[in-house]
Design a protein around this motif. Structure first.
Motif, mmCIF file in Angstrom:
data_model
loop_
_atom_site.group_PDB
_atom_site.id
_atom_site.type_symbol
_atom_site.label_atom_id
_atom_site.label_comp_id
_atom_site.label_asym_id
_atom_site.label_seq_id
_atom_site.Cartn_x
_atom_site.Cartn_y
_atom_site.Cartn_z
ATOM 1 N N GLY A 149 0.831 -1.223 0.000
ATOM 2 C CA GLY A 149 0.000 0.000 0.000
ATOM 3 C C GLY A 149 0.850 1.250 0.000
ATOM 4 N N VAL A 150 1.919 1.248 0.848
ATOM 5 C CA VAL A 150 2.794 2.442 0.874
ATOM 6 C C VAL A 150 3.419 2.698 -0.486
ATOM 7 C CG1 VAL A 150 4.978 3.311 1.785
ATOM 8 C CG2 VAL A 150 3.282 2.411 3.340
ATOM 9 N N LEU A 151 3.847 1.613 -1.147
ATOM 10 C CA LEU A 151 4.567 1.798 -2.414
ATOM 11 C C LEU A 151 3.643 2.083 -3.573
ATOM 12 C CD1 LEU A 151 7.383 -0.909 -2.186
ATOM 13 C CD2 LEU A 151 7.513 1.519 -1.696
ATOM 14 N N ILE A 152 2.406 1.648 -3.491
ATOM 15 C CA ILE A 152 1.569 1.709 -4.678
ATOM 16 C C ILE A 152 0.547 2.823 -4.608
ATOM 17 C CG2 ILE A 152 -0.178 0.418 -6.014
ATOM 18 C CD1 ILE A 152 1.432 -2.106 -5.088
ATOM 19 N N ARG A 153 -0.091 2.950 -3.459
ATOM 20 C CA ARG A 153 -1.198 3.901 -3.408
ATOM 21 C C ARG A 153 -0.715 5.335 -3.481
ATOM 22 N NH1 ARG A 153 -6.252 1.495 -2.421
ATOM 23 N NH2 ARG A 153 -6.940 3.597 -2.919
ATOM 24 N N ARG A 154 -1.581 6.237 -4.042
ATOM 25 C CA ARG A 154 -1.180 7.631 -4.221
ATOM 26 C C ARG A 154 -1.767 8.540 -3.143
ATOM 27 N NH1 ARG A 154 2.109 5.330 -7.077
ATOM 28 N NH2 ARG A 154 2.123 5.488 -9.348
ATOM 29 N N ILE B 289 -1.818 5.863 2.472
ATOM 30 C CA ILE B 289 -0.432 5.531 2.810
ATOM 31 C C ILE B 289 -0.265 5.522 4.315
ATOM 32 C CG2 ILE B 289 1.939 6.372 2.681
ATOM 33 C CD1 ILE B 289 1.280 7.362 -0.147
ATOM 34 N N VAL C 131 0.226 11.949 -3.697
ATOM 35 C CA VAL C 131 1.685 12.111 -3.587
ATOM 36 C C VAL C 131 2.366 12.255 -4.937
ATOM 37 C CG1 VAL C 131 2.138 11.097 -1.344
ATOM 38 C CG2 VAL C 131 1.905 9.630 -3.350
ATOM 39 N N ASP C 132 1.791 11.703 -6.001
ATOM 40 C CA ASP C 132 2.486 11.828 -7.294
ATOM 41 C C ASP C 132 2.469 13.256 -7.804
ATOM 42 O OD1 ASP C 132 -0.197 11.744 -7.622
ATOM 43 O OD2 ASP C 132 -0.122 10.697 -9.550
ATOM 44 N N ILE D 86 3.082 15.757 -5.733
ATOM 45 C CA ILE D 86 3.999 16.500 -4.839
ATOM 46 C C ILE D 86 5.407 16.012 -5.127
ATOM 47 C CG2 ILE D 86 4.529 17.030 -2.434
ATOM 48 C CD1 ILE D 86 1.598 16.266 -1.879
ATOM 49 N N ASN D 87 6.027 16.681 -6.121
ATOM 50 C CA ASN D 87 7.351 16.196 -6.552
ATOM 51 C C ASN D 87 8.357 17.342 -6.654
ATOM 52 O OD1 ASN D 87 6.163 17.438 -8.643
ATOM 53 N ND2 ASN D 87 6.615 15.863 -10.171
ATOM 54 N N LEU D 88 8.372 18.186 -5.629
ATOM 55 C CA LEU D 88 9.311 19.332 -5.665
ATOM 56 C C LEU D 88 10.771 18.887 -5.696
ATOM 57 C CD1 LEU D 88 7.872 21.973 -3.208
ATOM 58 C CD2 LEU D 88 8.155 22.137 -5.668
ATOM 59 N N LEU D 89 11.030 17.691 -5.230
ATOM 60 C CA LEU D 89 12.424 17.243 -5.185
ATOM 61 C C LEU D 89 12.880 16.674 -6.514
ATOM 62 C CD1 LEU D 89 12.645 15.565 -1.701
ATOM 63 C CD2 LEU D 89 13.832 17.591 -2.494
ATOM 64 N N LYS D 90 12.020 16.738 -7.540
ATOM 65 C CA LYS D 90 12.424 16.184 -8.834
ATOM 66 C C LYS D 90 13.662 16.909 -9.370
ATOM 67 C CE LYS D 90 10.420 15.678 -13.455
ATOM 68 N NZ LYS D 90 11.056 14.435 -13.823
ATOM 69 N N GLY D 91 14.607 16.120 -9.781
ATOM 70 C CA GLY D 91 15.876 16.719 -10.251
ATOM 71 C C GLY D 91 15.773 17.223 -11.657
ATOM 72 N N ARG E 52 20.094 12.370 -12.880
ATOM 73 C CA ARG E 52 18.905 13.171 -12.668
ATOM 74 C C ARG E 52 17.630 12.331 -12.671
ATOM 75 N NH1 ARG E 52 17.299 18.153 -16.590
ATOM 76 N NH2 ARG E 52 15.434 18.787 -15.459
ATOM 77 N N GLN F 156 16.171 11.167 -9.520
ATOM 78 C CA GLN F 156 15.512 12.135 -8.658
ATOM 79 C C GLN F 156 14.131 12.442 -9.219
ATOM 80 O OE1 GLN F 156 17.012 13.052 -5.870
ATOM 81 N NE2 GLN F 156 18.899 11.970 -6.372
ATOM 82 N N SER F 157 13.227 11.506 -9.073
ATOM 83 C CA SER F 157 11.891 11.708 -9.638
ATOM 84 C C SER F 157 11.086 12.682 -8.808
ATOM 85 C CB SER F 157 11.157 10.376 -9.708
ATOM 86 O OG SER F 157 10.929 9.919 -8.396
ATOM 87 N N GLY F 158 11.494 12.826 -7.533
ATOM 88 C CA GLY F 158 10.739 13.713 -6.665
ATOM 89 C C GLY F 158 9.554 12.994 -6.020
ATOM 90 N N GLN G 170 7.458 7.861 -3.045
ATOM 91 C CA GLN G 170 7.221 6.423 -3.123
ATOM 92 C C GLN G 170 8.318 5.694 -3.871
ATOM 93 O OE1 GLN G 170 3.298 7.080 -4.498
ATOM 94 N NE2 GLN G 170 2.433 5.875 -2.803
#
Lengths: 100, 739
Positions: free
Chosen positions: A21-26, A31, A92-93, A95-100, B711, B714-716, B719
């Protein structure tokens, strides 16, 4: 009196459901629930081993984890509320501010 | 040792010397006050009061000091005042290791400087008074205060020159009077010829100053001192040396003295307008007439004479330099006198007359008769100042006309001016009881005596030239008087004989041209106000009686030679006195010839030439007969043109060429360096931008490329990270399990 193996198997299933559930659910709420599942699987293990070994330390530890989980949920839900206010979503998908 | 002696003299001076500094400084205060505040003075009378008051006070102080000197024994007649140490030389070493380390600002009042100070302040005051009338036109246009401030500054500088106790203060005054002369000649600087004349005077004087400075440095190198008392005292010791070595040159002391004498004389030539540096003085007449009287006749131009008299201990031991002085003096006397014969501008005549008379004074100096030369300075100051101021009055009365052909008949209108100028003319011509007779004939006699008593033929030549110059002097002065004061007034359309010429004098006087007299053109000339004719009359009176201060020894039944006795203690006494004085019989004969035949003859000739016939047929016929001669003299022998062609032109050319060199080579080098720098910096810029920055950017690019791969991790998405953690945990668990 269920056997030790049965208890451990159930505990394993609970944990696997939590991990999946943690890995799959959004949804953050789901979660959080899955995290609770994993905690309770661990608790089940603790109680089972405490019973088998005839000591109370494991049971006391399970109680401690429950209290801790309650605190964790309060903080987690508060964070979710703050997140929703900020981002208008709890997926959660998105919320991706940490995306490089 | 010198320090000690200076100190002891400073300490031993009586208390009354403490006012000495006020003599020069009062005019300085006047100059500062007028120069700084005169612009805002509501009434120019205030400026008058300051300017005249300071000079008058200074004159009174000089009188007091002079009276004190008279009361002293001849050998004590010196008052010194050291004001302060001007500067410290820090241990300059000169010949023989003698050093004077401090230069003090000191004044010295002795018979020579005292007499000069009396002349400067006395005549200076009279001329200041005259200026209040003559410069009346400037009161309105606001330049009056400037004129008065300059005049006061001049008096200050001149007093520094004569009262300075050492050569440095003297040089300060020397340059100061040059500056004031420049400022006053160029007083109407908005007119180009005035500015040019001022520049000419200044530059010519600088050439002389160069000689003065060289002489001064040589004196300092040889003596190691600059104050006159020390110099005088050490001369005898120096002369006793077999030779003096300077700059690796060994020569007898006399050789060095000759060199110093010649150098200093170059300075005197500049300041006192002698050949070859006399050219500035006639042009200096572009200044206002009181300036011509004060600076270019009575005082400043005599500073060369004063300097030579002060340095008599050098000159009396320098026979070659003294002969040079004699020769140049007599040459100047005759050449300038001849130039004066053919001038029409009244001030130009007087200017050449001044140059000529200065030549006479130098003749006296050159003959070793310092007191005779100095005495002529004084008598000349009286009669020449009277003549200049009188000419100023005449110019003003004739509505700023300077051409004598447009004057005439003024004796009816201006009796006071005529009388004063008449006396001055008789004095300059050398008629018996007037002052010029005593001073000029004393000089001529001393020159003649030098040959007669077995001296060089140069003295005879100089004497002949001097006699000719004296003849011409009498001639041109009578010519001036006749053209100005006799006959009929020819100015402003009142000419019965139609002799008026369009004014040849382009430089219309001192540029007064347009100052408010236009409406008076119809009126005839009239006497000037009292503040203009009174100074002239006083000077005329002095010209009349001044000669009696120094009666030649041979005429001792008339009076004594006070002036000679007054000056003599200051003169260096040579061991070899003249063995015998020439017989006075010869002197009597020469005097009688000079005053009874020679001068009156010249005057009569001029009278016959110009006055007897109002249409001037004789001079006209003469000019027609010898047009080239007249033209030549009138054009002053083309000496100015010669200088222009020989020196000034080449100097300007040289300047232009140097400028061309500067602009091409020096500027070219600078510009070339600039261009080279520019090119180099362009290259450096390219290198920086492409190579250095390129390397840096390459590193950044490489890192960027590498990081592109990472890079993706780093998907952000939290999960994903959790999934990776989980996988890692699994791997770890399996690895543990397998192990």
């Amino acid at each position: 009196m269920p056997s030790m193996n049965a208890v451990l198997f159930i505990s394993f299933l609970l944990f696997s459901v939590g991990v999946a559930g943690v890995l799959i659910r959004r949804n953050v709420l789901i979660i959080l629930m899955c995290v609770e599942l994993m905690l309770n699987a661990a608790n089940l293990n603790l109680v089972a081993f405490a019973r088998q070994s005839g000591t109370v330390a494991g049971q006391a530890f399970a109680l401690l984890v429950m209290g801790l989980a309650a605190a964790e949920v309060t903080i987690g839900l508060a964070l979710v509320v703050a997140l929703y206010r900020k981002k208008d979503t709890i997926q959660v998908d998105q919320i991706n501010l940490l995306k490089g | 040792m010198i320090m000690e002696s200076t100190l002891s003299t400073a300490l031993s001076t009586p208390v009354h010397s403490s006012v000495l500094w006020l003599i020069p400084f009062l005019p300085l205060f006047g100059a500062i006050l007028n120069g700084a505040t005169g612009r805002w003075a509501k009434n120019t009378k205030v400026v008058d009061a300051i300017a005249l008051g300071s000079v008058a006070l200074s004159f009174l102080l000089v009188l007091c000091c002079f009276a004190q000197l008279l009361g002293q024994a001849p050998e004590n007649r010196s008052v010194n005042q050291t004001l302060w140490t001007w500067f410290d030389l820090g241990g300059a070493r000169v010949l023989g290791g003698i050093t004077q380390n401090t230069m003090s600002w000191a004044y010295k009042f002795d018979p020579l400087s005292g007499a000069m100070a009396l002349l400067v302040t006395g005549v200076g005051f009279l001329i200041h008074l005259f200026s209040t009338g003559y410069m009346a036109g400037e009161r309105k246009d606001g330049t009056y205060y400037r004129f008065m401030a300059y005049m006061n500054l001049f008096v200050f500088s001149m007093l520094n020159l004569v009262l300075g106790a050492n050569m440095i203060i003297m040089f300060l005054g020397w340059e100061g009077v040059g500056l004031c002369s420049y400022l006053l000649i160029g007083f109407y600087f908005e007119k180009e010829f005035c500015a040019v004349a001022g520049k000419k005077a200044f530059v010519t004087n600088r050439i002389g100053d160069f000689g003065f400075l060289i002489g001064f440095f040589l004196i300092f190198m040889i003596y190691g001192a600059t104050d006159f008392d020390t110099l005088m005292g050490m001369t005898r010791t120096l002369l006793a040396r077999p030779e003096i070595t300077l700059f690796g040159l060994s020569h007898a002391p006399t050789w060095w003295f000759n060199l110093i004498g010649c150098c200093l004389f170059l300075g005197a030539c500049g300041k006192s307008a002698q050949i070859p540096l006399y050219v500035w003085l006639p042009d200096a007449m572009a200044g206002p007439t009181p300036v011509s009287a004060l600076i270019h006749a009575a005082t400043m131009v005599t500073s060369g004479l004063y300097m030579i008299a002060r340095m008599n201990f050098i000159y009396i031991n320098a026979p070659v330099a003294l002969s040079l002085v004699l020769f140049i003096g007599s040459l100047t006397a005759i050449v300038a006198a001849s130039m004066g014969l053919a001038q029409y501008d009244i001030k130009k005549v007087l200017a050449y007359s001044t140059v000529s008379q200065l030549g006479f004074m130098f003749m006296g100096m050159g003959a070793g008769a310092f007191s005779a030369g100095m005495f002529h300075v004084f008598t000349h100051a009286f009669f020449k100042a009277a003549l200049f101021l009188g000419s100023g009055s005449v110019i003003m009365a004739c509505h700023h006309e300077q051409d004598m052909r447009n004057m005439g008949g003024l004796r009816k209108y201006m009796p006071w001016t005529f009388a004063s100028m008449g006396v001055a003319t008789l004095a300059i011509a050398g008629i018996f009881p007037f002052s010029g007779f005593f001073s000029k004939d004393e000089i001529l006699w001393k020159v003649f005596e030098g040959w007669y008593a077995g001296g060089s033929t140069l003295n005879l030549v100089a004497w002949i030239m001097g006699m000719l110059a004296a003849f011409m002097t009498a001639f041109y002065m009578v010519r001036l008087m006749v053209m100005t004061f006799f006959g009929e007034y020819r100015g402003a359309g009142q000419d019965p004989h139609h002799l008026t010429v369009p004014s040849e004098v382009v430089h219309h006087d001192d540029g007064h041209g347009a100052h408010g007299h236009g409406g008076h053109e119809a009126h005839g000339p009239k006497e000037v106000p009292w503040n203009m004719w009174v100074p002239v009359a006083i000077l005329g009176l002095l010209a009349l009686v001044g000669g009696f201060l120094n009666i030649p020894h041979s005429l001792h039944w008339i009076g004594h030679s006070h002036f000679t006795a007054w000056i003599t203690p200051l003169l260096y006494q040579t061991e070899a006195h003249h063995a015998h004085e020439a017989a006075p019989a010869m002197e009597y004969i020469l005097m009688a010839v000079a005053t009874l035949v020679w001068a009156p003859g010249a005057m009569a000739l001029a009278w016959w030439f110009y006055a007897a016939d109002p249409t001037w047929a004789k001079p006209r016929a003469f000019v027609k007969r010898f047009p080239e001669l007249f033209e030549w003299v009138n054009a002053k022998y083309y000496i100015d043109e010669f200088y222009e062609a020989a020196f000034i032109g080449p100097c300007k050319q040289l300047g232009a060429q140097l400028w061309a060199f500067d602009s091409l080579a020096v500027d070219g080098m600078v510009n070339g360096a600039a261009r080279f720098t520019l090119i180099v910096s362009h290259a450096a810029h390219w290198f920086d931008a492409k190579i250095v920055d390129g390397l840096v950017n390459l590193v950044a690019w490489i890192l960027q490329q590498i990081s592109l791969g990472f890079r993706k991790f780093q998907s952000g998405r939290v999960q994903n990270y959790a999934f990776v953690m989980f996988l890692g945990f699994l791997v770890f668990a399996f690895w543990k399990f397998l192990a």
